[in-house]
Design an enzyme around this catalytic site. Sequence first.
Site, PDB file in Angstrom:
ATOM      1  N   GLY A   1       0.627  -0.974   0.151  1.00 27.91           N
ATOM      2  CA  GLY A   1       0.543  -0.278  -0.035  1.00 27.91           C
ATOM      3  C   GLY A   1       0.613   1.394   0.234  1.00 27.91           C
TER       4      GLY A   1
ATOM      5  N   SER B   1      -3.187 -15.528   3.177  1.00 27.41           N
ATOM      6  CA  SER B   1      -1.639 -15.686   1.708  1.00 27.41           C
ATOM      7  C   SER B   1      -0.636 -14.998   2.728  1.00 27.41           C
ATOM      8  CB  SER B   1      -2.191 -14.154   1.380  1.00 27.41           C
ATOM      9  OG  SER B   1      -1.980 -14.094   0.021  1.00 27.41           O
TER      10      SER B   1
ATOM     11  N   THR C   1       8.117  -5.898  -5.877  1.00 31.18           N
ATOM     12  CA  THR C   1       9.388  -6.928  -6.055  1.00 31.18           C
ATOM     13  C   THR C   1      10.480  -7.168  -6.956  1.00 31.18           C
ATOM     14  OG1 THR C   1       9.607  -6.399  -3.353  1.00 31.18           O
ATOM     15  CG2 THR C   1      10.960  -7.576  -4.380  1.00 31.18           C
TER      16      THR C   1
ATOM     17  N   ASP D   1     -10.022  -7.339   0.596  1.00 27.05           N
ATOM     18  CA  ASP D   1      -8.692  -7.719   0.758  1.00 27.05           C
ATOM     19  C   ASP D   1      -8.795  -7.496   3.015  1.00 27.05           C
ATOM     20  OD1 ASP D   1      -6.110  -7.471   0.856  1.00 27.05           O
ATOM     21  OD2 ASP D   1      -6.028  -5.579   0.804  1.00 27.05           O
TER      22      ASP D   1
END
Length: 500
Positions: A173, A269, A208, A261
Amino acid sequence: MLKLKRIGIDTQNESIAYVDRHCQLFRPDQHRALKKVSITGEGGREVLASLAIADDEGIVADDELGLSEQGFSSLGLPEGSPVTIAPAVPPRSLESVRSKIRGATLSSDDIRNIVVDIAHHRYSEMDLAAFLIGSASFMTTDELLALTEAMIAVGRKLEWRQPMVVDKHCIGGIPGNRTSMIIVPIVSAYGLTIPKTSSRSITSPAGTADTMEVLARVNLSVDEMRHVVNECGGCIVWGGNVNLSPADDIMISVQRPLGIDTREQMVASILSKKVAAGSTHLVVDIPVGQSAKVRGMEDAVRLRKLFEFVGDRLGLHIDVAVTPAAEPIGRGIGPVLEARDVMAVLRCEADAPSDLREKSLQLSARIIELDPACRGGTGYARARELLDSGSALRSMERIMRLQGPPSMTFNLGELTHEVNAKVSGKVRDMDCYRLARIARLAGAPLDRGAGIDLLRKTGEVVEAGEVVYRIHAAHAGDLALATEAAERNVGFAVAPASLP
């Protein structure tokens, strides 16, 4: 029997079967209402797929069955192999999904059966959405634990034969927050094993893996990943290539478009992936800010307790860091720009982003202090020493060399638009969500060189007309979209000089 044909279409996590409308062996018009069909070949190999009817003989002939890239790869048979097609039997676990929608609490067996069916692509997107929405409405901690354990069980689990395998994960975020690419070389230079598997971006301007791909290859096989870790003590690779928690990848593909979410699904997750990757110790970064995923300390504490609850029961040591998130980290938003910032920190350049450096050192210190051999309170000094001495840079260069060069050279987008301050004063607020949105409209992360170069940050003084940030794009249409979005809302505010 039909002849198998490979259809060169990437359908992401869903397998698609293509049958000619005039196929007499299956007569697809009679089966077009089916949610799934079963494709079976030699040795009992089976794949479930959604049915698509083709009117173009160039796609499939009337004696052929085409499978999209995902389905063809899953079936594992060569083109031309004889296959049969039949209506798929609806998964029994769907009854448990219906119970969940009605508000029931599911047993561990119920959840395990659901996850197995998801991992084997037995659910349509509608079925999967029903389970996710039902779970988002209410999920107990026992259900969360069962979901995490089931997601671990259906995929590959890596073993490293090390008493301590560390990792770090940020819940996301915050644009530019590429601390992992600095932490991995610092921690591996210290001597701890840190096999970092990362995701590609779905809704952010860079993940990433997207950023690391600017510097090195990230789509390594498990054997290649093991070689890099054994030689360097760490790696930074794309997790999608090593089949860790595959059910999670499938669920994410439906969660994100629906905007689901929840804390529970986030914890399942993240922790399923980390345990599957062989981690024994994990530092979790929870950024808190007005435009972050977590807006206040109360929510951060609830999320921290969920991580700790599940981690304890999985035997995973969890250390949660709640960090401030008032603005993007670093100066760049987008893969090429963020890779630039990472290397500037590792090279200890004078103009390297101080916030990215400091946050990376703080999180590296927390990981290093997990080591029983590290004296308490010395982790930060050790991390800084490894960075300032060049040891971390050398570690990163070894990792990059062994992972191999990127598939192509990625350059900064040449098309630009500059966003200026309207008044003189200090930059007061920066909207992480808005700036990330503008960077995505500019083409990031698909165009690795697209994004935003931040020339001023919160608290810095600007003059009216001075450039606050520069948008980079590779295509004129993308630049126009990003420019229009910035004109509607630039994503920052300047306090006039007359105000305190």
